[in-house]
Design a protein around this motif. Structure first.
Motif, short mmCIF file in Angstrom:
data_model
loop_
_atom_site.label_atom_id
_atom_site.label_comp_id
_atom_site.label_asym_id
_atom_site.label_seq_id
_atom_site.Cartn_x
_atom_site.Cartn_y
_atom_site.Cartn_z
N LEU A 227 22.43 24.29 2.33
CA LEU A 227 21.00 24.53 2.17
C LEU A 227 20.30 24.55 3.52
CD1 LEU A 227 19.14 24.86 -0.36
CD2 LEU A 227 18.48 22.47 -0.01
N GLN A 228 19.56 25.60 3.77
CA GLN A 228 18.77 25.71 5.00
C GLN A 228 17.31 25.46 4.65
OE1 GLN A 228 18.08 29.66 7.04
NE2 GLN A 228 19.28 28.66 8.65
N VAL A 229 16.77 24.35 5.14
CA VAL A 229 15.38 23.97 4.85
C VAL A 229 14.53 24.22 6.08
CG1 VAL A 229 16.17 22.22 3.21
CG2 VAL A 229 15.69 21.57 5.57
N PRO A 230 13.21 24.27 5.94
CA PRO A 230 12.35 24.47 7.11
C PRO A 230 12.63 23.43 8.20
CG PRO A 230 11.07 24.66 5.09
CD PRO A 230 12.43 24.19 4.68
N ASP A 231 12.56 23.87 9.46
CA ASP A 231 12.87 22.98 10.59
C ASP A 231 12.00 21.73 10.61
OD1 ASP A 231 14.82 24.72 11.46
OD2 ASP A 231 13.52 25.74 12.91
N HIS A 232 10.77 21.85 10.12
CA HIS A 232 9.83 20.74 10.20
C HIS A 232 9.79 19.90 8.91
CE1 HIS A 232 7.88 24.33 8.72
NE2 HIS A 232 6.90 23.63 8.21
N LYS A 233 10.79 20.08 8.04
CA LYS A 233 10.89 19.25 6.84
C LYS A 233 11.55 17.92 7.18
CE LYS A 233 11.28 18.13 2.41
NZ LYS A 233 10.13 17.81 1.54
N LEU A 234 10.95 16.82 6.74
CA LEU A 234 11.53 15.52 6.99
C LEU A 234 12.74 15.30 6.09
CD1 LEU A 234 9.87 12.24 7.82
CD2 LEU A 234 11.43 12.24 5.87
N LEU A 235 13.88 14.95 6.70
CA LEU A 235 15.10 14.70 5.95
C LEU A 235 15.33 13.20 5.82
CD1 LEU A 235 17.54 17.35 7.47
CD2 LEU A 235 16.13 17.53 5.41
N PRO A 236 15.89 12.77 4.69
CA PRO A 236 16.22 11.34 4.55
C PRO A 236 17.42 10.99 5.41
CG PRO A 236 17.04 12.58 2.67
CD PRO A 236 16.25 13.56 3.50
N CYS A 237 17.82 9.74 5.37
CA CYS A 237 18.92 9.28 6.21
C CYS A 237 20.23 9.98 5.83
CB CYS A 237 19.07 7.77 6.11
SG CYS A 237 19.55 7.16 4.49
N ARG B 267 0.84 -1.18 0.00
CA ARG B 267 0.00 0.00 0.00
C ARG B 267 0.88 1.25 0.00
NH1 ARG B 267 -2.77 2.47 5.29
NH2 ARG B 267 -3.50 4.42 4.37
N VAL B 268 0.53 2.23 -0.83
CA VAL B 268 1.22 3.51 -0.84
C VAL B 268 0.69 4.35 0.32
CG1 VAL B 268 1.61 5.65 -2.11
CG2 VAL B 268 1.61 3.46 -3.32
N SER B 269 1.59 4.81 1.19
CA SER B 269 1.19 5.61 2.33
C SER B 269 2.32 6.56 2.70
CB SER B 269 0.87 4.71 3.54
OG SER B 269 2.05 4.09 4.02
N SER B 270 1.96 7.61 3.45
CA SER B 270 2.98 8.53 3.94
C SER B 270 3.98 7.81 4.83
CB SER B 270 2.32 9.68 4.70
OG SER B 270 1.45 10.42 3.87
N SER B 271 3.49 6.89 5.66
CA SER B 271 4.38 6.14 6.56
C SER B 271 5.38 5.30 5.78
CB SER B 271 3.55 5.25 7.49
OG SER B 271 2.73 6.01 8.33
N ALA B 272 4.93 4.65 4.71
CA ALA B 272 5.83 3.83 3.90
C ALA B 272 6.89 4.69 3.22
CB ALA B 272 5.04 3.04 2.87
N ILE B 273 6.51 5.88 2.78
CA ILE B 273 7.46 6.78 2.13
C ILE B 273 8.47 7.29 3.15
CG2 ILE B 273 7.70 9.02 0.97
CD1 ILE B 273 4.93 8.36 -0.34
N ARG B 274 8.01 7.60 4.34
CA ARG B 274 8.93 8.01 5.41
C ARG B 274 9.95 6.91 5.70
NH1 ARG B 274 7.17 11.91 9.27
NH2 ARG B 274 5.39 13.11 8.51
N GLN B 275 9.48 5.70 5.77
CA GLN B 275 10.38 4.57 6.05
C GLN B 275 11.39 4.39 4.93
OE1 GLN B 275 8.37 0.86 6.75
NE2 GLN B 275 10.23 -0.22 7.33
#
Length: 306
Positions: free
Chosen positions: A209-219, A160-168
């Motif tokens: 690069l300075q991104v918004p504090d609440h932006k999710l960053l990859p590993c 299933r495509v989900s926000s949680s799967a993309i985060r993982q």
């Protein structure tokens, strides 16, 4: 696009998609498809609207800031590109959380937003204790002349495509899966700020690069990327990006995002860039010397060209 946090200021009547929509991935796009201007028709009086919650309900109940796949600026860009005319950010408060499913539908969707069409995913839950289901939404709204479209869950293969799967996937450096789920490359947007300029002394100048504090960053690690910006011309430029804490030079308390553009030189300070992740090249590591670090950066750049 009209953006409001007040239902009193919303443009009505509406055809709306309802959900959290963090990431605006392929599943979200499927939910939104029937309420876009293209789907409604140019002569329809209904305003194509996405209704979401601010803050995210999980953030509200946990009291902890939740990094986002798509902070507001990015979400607006994506929604506009998809043909959405209005974004309603419902303030998620204790009062809203305690509304019964019937009160939420009748008071907010029907009375205030004048919804004539509502689109949700099959797993959508709402109302006090998430007690309302998509089927219940249809049962409550239909007698008011409001059509409810329930979209099946969107799958990628058997997953299933989900926000949680993309985060993982991003946490694991699985850029291909994240890209497939989103339907586009994951992007970091931010402004170039001054750093320690170590890359310049090594022969590989980088844009910090300075991104918004609440932006999710990859590993943490090194990535092949494509970079766009008003100062860079019309075509994306190939680059190598490092996300991490710079362990070879003593480490940093805060994560840094450093982008080296291949075959380009110039001053980027103060410029806004969008960096699209294309491939994870390697994890972050500590090198025994600056010479070893320089050699690895050269290898990373060569690897990015392949």
């Amino acid at each position: 696009m009209w953006i409001t946090s007040s239902t009193q200021q919303a443009l009505t009547p509406t055809a709306l998609a309802l959900g959290n929509f963090d990431g605006l991935h392929r599943g979200h796009q499927t939910v939104m498809a029937p309420i876009t201007r293209g789907a409604l028709g140019e002569n329809s009086p209904l305003i194509s609207t996405v209704v979401t919650f601010d803050p995210h309900p999980r953030e509200f109940f946990s009291g902890q800031r939740r990094p986002l796949l798509t902070p507001l600026d990015e979400k607006v860009q994506q929604l506009e590109a998809f043909g959405i005319e209005q974004l309603v950010l419902l303030p998620f408060t204790q009062a809203l959380a305690h509304l019964s499913p019937q009160a939420f539908v009748e008071d907010i969707l029907i009375a205030q937003l004048q919804a004539r069409r509502v689109a949700v995913g099959a797993d959508f839950c709402f109302g006090r204790d998430r007690s309302g289901t998509a089927a219940e939404l249809r049962a409550i709204a239909s007698p008011h002349g409001c059509e409810v479209l329930i979209t099946p869950l969107h799958c990628q293969g058997s997953e299933r495509v989900s926000s949680s799967a993309i985060r993982q996937a991003l946490a694991q450096g699985d850029i291909a899966s994240a890209t497939a789920g989103l339907g586009r490359p994951y992007a970091l947007q931010g402004v170039v700020v001054q750093g320690q300029q170590l890359g310049r002394t090594l022969g590989f100048p980088t844009a910090n690069l300075q991104v918004p504090d609440h932006k999710l960053l990859p590993c943490h690690g090194v990535y092949r990327v494509e970079v766009v910006g008003d100062c860079l011309g019309k075509s994306p430029l190939l680059g190598v990006m490092n996300i991490g804490r710079r362990p070879t030079v003593g480490g940093e308390l805060q994560r840094t995002i450093e982008v080296h553009l291949l075959d380009w030189t110039g001053d980027l300070y103060g410029q806004k860039l969008t960096v699209y992740l294309d491939k994870f090249l390697r994890p972050e590591q500590k090198f025994p010397s600056l010479a070893a670090l320089k050699a690895q950066i050269a290898a990373d750049c060569q690897g990015a060209r392949v």
